[in-house]
Design a protein around this motif. Structure first.
Motif, mmCIF file in Angstrom:
data_model
loop_
_atom_site.group_PDB
_atom_site.id
_atom_site.type_symbol
_atom_site.label_atom_id
_atom_site.label_comp_id
_atom_site.label_asym_id
_atom_site.label_seq_id
_atom_site.Cartn_x
_atom_site.Cartn_y
_atom_site.Cartn_z
ATOM 1 N N GLU A 126 23.425 22.049 -24.742
ATOM 2 C CA GLU A 126 24.371 21.348 -25.994
ATOM 3 C C GLU A 126 24.622 19.745 -25.642
ATOM 4 O O GLU A 126 24.439 18.928 -26.498
ATOM 5 N N PHE A 127 24.888 19.498 -24.316
ATOM 6 C CA PHE A 127 25.296 18.220 -24.063
ATOM 7 C C PHE A 127 24.214 17.464 -23.162
ATOM 8 O O PHE A 127 24.455 16.079 -22.842
ATOM 9 N N SER A 128 23.165 17.842 -22.919
ATOM 10 C CA SER A 128 22.155 17.094 -22.022
ATOM 11 C C SER A 128 20.563 17.206 -22.787
ATOM 12 O O SER A 128 20.338 16.492 -23.238
ATOM 13 N N HIS A 129 20.166 18.513 -22.661
ATOM 14 C CA HIS A 129 18.923 18.700 -23.390
ATOM 15 C C HIS A 129 18.699 18.127 -24.734
ATOM 16 O O HIS A 129 17.589 17.550 -24.879
ATOM 17 N N ARG A 130 19.604 18.457 -25.627
ATOM 18 C CA ARG A 130 19.314 17.843 -27.041
ATOM 19 C C ARG A 130 19.239 16.182 -27.012
ATOM 20 O O ARG A 130 18.314 15.938 -27.939
ATOM 21 N N TYR A 131 19.832 15.645 -26.119
ATOM 22 C CA TYR A 131 19.743 14.134 -26.268
ATOM 23 C C TYR A 131 18.393 13.759 -25.404
ATOM 24 O O TYR A 131 17.926 12.777 -25.709
ATOM 25 N N ILE A 132 17.893 14.416 -24.446
ATOM 26 C CA ILE A 132 16.726 14.050 -23.675
ATOM 27 C C ILE A 132 15.495 14.601 -24.660
ATOM 28 O O ILE A 132 14.629 13.632 -24.914
ATOM 29 N N GLN A 133 15.783 15.545 -25.470
ATOM 30 C CA GLN A 133 14.641 15.614 -26.453
ATOM 31 C C GLN A 133 14.664 14.749 -27.551
ATOM 32 O O GLN A 133 13.464 14.419 -27.907
ATOM 33 N N GLU A 134 15.868 14.168 -28.030
ATOM 34 C CA GLU A 134 15.906 13.290 -29.014
ATOM 35 C C GLU A 134 15.170 11.844 -28.540
ATOM 36 O O GLU A 134 14.476 11.316 -29.154
ATOM 37 N N ILE A 135 15.255 11.640 -27.268
ATOM 38 C CA ILE A 135 14.967 10.375 -26.486
ATOM 39 C C ILE A 135 13.399 10.402 -26.480
ATOM 40 O O ILE A 135 12.785 9.490 -26.973
ATOM 41 N N ILE A 136 12.970 11.634 -25.998
ATOM 42 C CA ILE A 136 11.279 11.682 -25.802
ATOM 43 C C ILE A 136 10.764 11.548 -27.056
ATOM 44 O O ILE A 136 9.768 10.960 -27.357
ATOM 45 N N SER A 137 11.491 12.227 -28.257
ATOM 46 C CA SER A 137 10.818 12.241 -29.507
ATOM 47 C C SER A 137 10.555 10.748 -30.143
ATOM 48 O O SER A 137 9.833 10.465 -30.952
ATOM 49 N N LYS A 138 11.238 9.804 -29.518
ATOM 50 C CA LYS A 138 11.500 8.393 -30.168
ATOM 51 C C LYS A 138 10.633 7.414 -29.262
ATOM 52 O O LYS A 138 10.418 6.473 -29.590
ATOM 53 N N LEU A 139 10.053 7.795 -28.233
ATOM 54 C CA LEU A 139 9.305 7.155 -27.296
ATOM 55 C C LEU A 139 7.773 6.850 -27.780
ATOM 56 O O LEU A 139 7.418 7.695 -28.288
ATOM 57 N N ASP A 140 7.337 5.542 -27.661
ATOM 58 C CA ASP A 140 6.182 4.974 -28.062
ATOM 59 C C ASP A 140 5.180 5.413 -26.889
ATOM 60 O O ASP A 140 4.859 4.557 -25.788
ATOM 61 N N ARG A 141 4.914 6.794 -26.719
ATOM 62 C CA ARG A 141 4.214 7.293 -25.795
ATOM 63 C C ARG A 141 2.777 7.525 -25.826
ATOM 64 O O ARG A 141 2.348 8.272 -24.846
ATOM 65 N N LYS A 142 1.872 6.799 -26.479
ATOM 66 C CA LYS A 142 0.444 6.849 -26.360
ATOM 67 C C LYS A 142 0.153 6.267 -25.148
ATOM 68 O O LYS A 142 0.334 5.300 -24.471
ATOM 69 N N ASP A 143 -0.752 7.248 -24.492
ATOM 70 C CA ASP A 143 -1.380 7.073 -23.160
ATOM 71 C C ASP A 143 0.071 6.787 -21.924
ATOM 72 O O ASP A 143 -0.544 6.272 -20.765
ATOM 73 N N ILE A 144 1.047 6.956 -22.239
ATOM 74 C CA ILE A 144 2.220 6.839 -21.391
ATOM 75 C C ILE A 144 2.767 8.505 -20.894
ATOM 76 O O ILE A 144 3.465 8.759 -21.782
ATOM 77 N N PRO A 145 2.496 8.592 -19.930
ATOM 78 C CA PRO A 145 3.138 10.047 -19.691
ATOM 79 C C PRO A 145 4.685 9.884 -19.190
ATOM 80 O O PRO A 145 5.106 8.807 -19.017
ATOM 81 N N VAL A 146 5.482 11.060 -19.773
ATOM 82 C CA VAL A 146 6.802 11.071 -19.800
ATOM 83 C C VAL A 146 7.142 12.300 -18.566
ATOM 84 O O VAL A 146 6.793 13.374 -18.803
ATOM 85 N N ILE A 147 7.845 11.708 -17.521
ATOM 86 C CA ILE A 147 8.375 12.806 -16.665
ATOM 87 C C ILE A 147 9.816 13.017 -16.718
ATOM 88 O O ILE A 147 10.748 12.071 -16.818
#
Length: 341
Positions: free
Chosen positions: A216-237
């Motif tokens: 509830e308090f961590s995963h959902r916000y990390i999910q939100e952040i990753i969904s907003k990233l300009d991640r073309k060719d940029i791996p996310v760890i």
């Protein structure tokens, strides 16, 4: 950077050996770090692009690792939002104005990109120095971890105040986490625009949370952040202390790589993750205190366990401790770079 070992492994492509970098690789275990640190405060080092570049380059020049990581701190977002941040030797980070009330949460700002411009400036200097040799990793603290420092006012052994806010005032906690998540996504996109080649999100204190609270308090916000990233060719760890427990949930946020702590068998956890998610880790950093023959044996044992697996980046289960002998770290990198599948 598509031909770099690190980027290939991050995108689960085949590599002739595992790439290597280490959390806290530019830090207090290096005499050369102290030569710089003794002249400047920690925040001066972070906020002066040339100095941040000097420190970032230390492990590149002295260890020969396969990826550099920006020299900065996970709490710069909290400071930019209005936190009065300081670092004191032997004490660590402190926020002089902890966030404990609704008014404190309301006072935090979210449109703070200009206050973090020094990070973008540092990235540009570092990339000039790297000159395409290896990738540069940018990073940010995850919302729960940044929140825990803001609420506690500094480091904490039990996160009592932060957890009390989650449990007694969940709506206020969500408002605070939502603000931090907004700033964090903007901040990571600022780093991507400035030229980083990969991103890591650090949830250093996730292990303080139960499964339900993490969800509830961590995963959902990390999910939100990753969904907003300009991640073309940029791996996310995605990294957290506790990833040996939370990895299946972390995978739902769709990172490219999950960085695993040392409490679990790495192949076992990789086999439980969706296909196409790479793993990073997971040597116990305490091994680097041991004799060189032990260091070599444990690295080879991990590599033999992962033989035939695409999508494996060597790292530690957490950061290098300050009193680990530099020579041992250098030796570990040499052992890794000599290895071939």
């Amino acid at each position: 950077m598509k031909d770099s070992l690190f980027i290939k492994a991050a995108f689960s492509e085949k590599t002739e050996r595992p790439p290597v970098w280490m959390m806290r690789q530019a830090g207090r275990f290096m005499p050369q770090y102290w030569e710089i640190k003794n002249k400047y405060s920690f925040l001066e080092m972070c906020k002066t692009p040339e100095i941040a570049a000097d420190v970032t380059m230390l492990p590149v020049d002295l260890l020969g690792i396969d990826a550099a990581i920006l020299f900065s701190d996970i709490l710069v977002t909290g400071e930019a939002m209005g936190g009065d941040l300081s670092f004191t030797a032997g004490v660590g980070p402190k926020f002089a104005n902890p966030v404990r009330t609704q008014a404190d949460v309301d006072a935090l700002e979210t449109n703070v990109g200009d206050r973090l411009q020094y990070v973008a400036d540092a990235i540009k200097v570092i990339q000039q120095r790297l000159n395409g040799s290896i990738p540069l990793i940018g990073f940010a603290g995850a919302p729960f971890t940044v929140m825990s420092y803001l609420v506690e006012g500094g480091s904490s052994k039990d996160f009592k105040l932060a957890k009390l806010m989650l449990h007694n005032e969940p709506e206020m906690a969500h408002q605070l986490l939502s603000k931090i998540a907004t700033v964090t996504a903007d901040y990571l996109n600022l780093q991507i625009a400035a030229g980083v080649n990969a991103i890591q999100i650090f949830d250093s204190w996730a292990q303080a949370l139960s499964w339900d609270d993490y969800t509830e308090f961590s995963h959902r916000y990390i999910q939100e952040i990753i969904s907003k990233l300009d991640r073309k060719d940029i791996p996310v760890i995605s990294f957290c202390k506790g990833s040996s427990v939370f990895a299946p949930l972390m995978a739902e946020a769709k990172p490219d790589v999950i960085s695993i702590d040392w409490n679990v068998d790495l192949l076992d956890i990789k086999n439980r993750l969706p296909k196409g998610i790479a793993v990073q880790g997971n040597l116990d950093p305490h091994i680097l205190y041991a004799d060189k023959k032990v260091i070599k044996d444990r690295i080879h044992r991990l590599f033999e366990r992962m033989r035939g697996e695409d999508g494996f980046i060597f790292n530690l289960g957490h950061g290098i401790m300050p009193d680990i002998p530099f020579d041992n770290v250098k030796y570990a990198v040499e052992v890794i770079k000599e290895f071939r599948y």
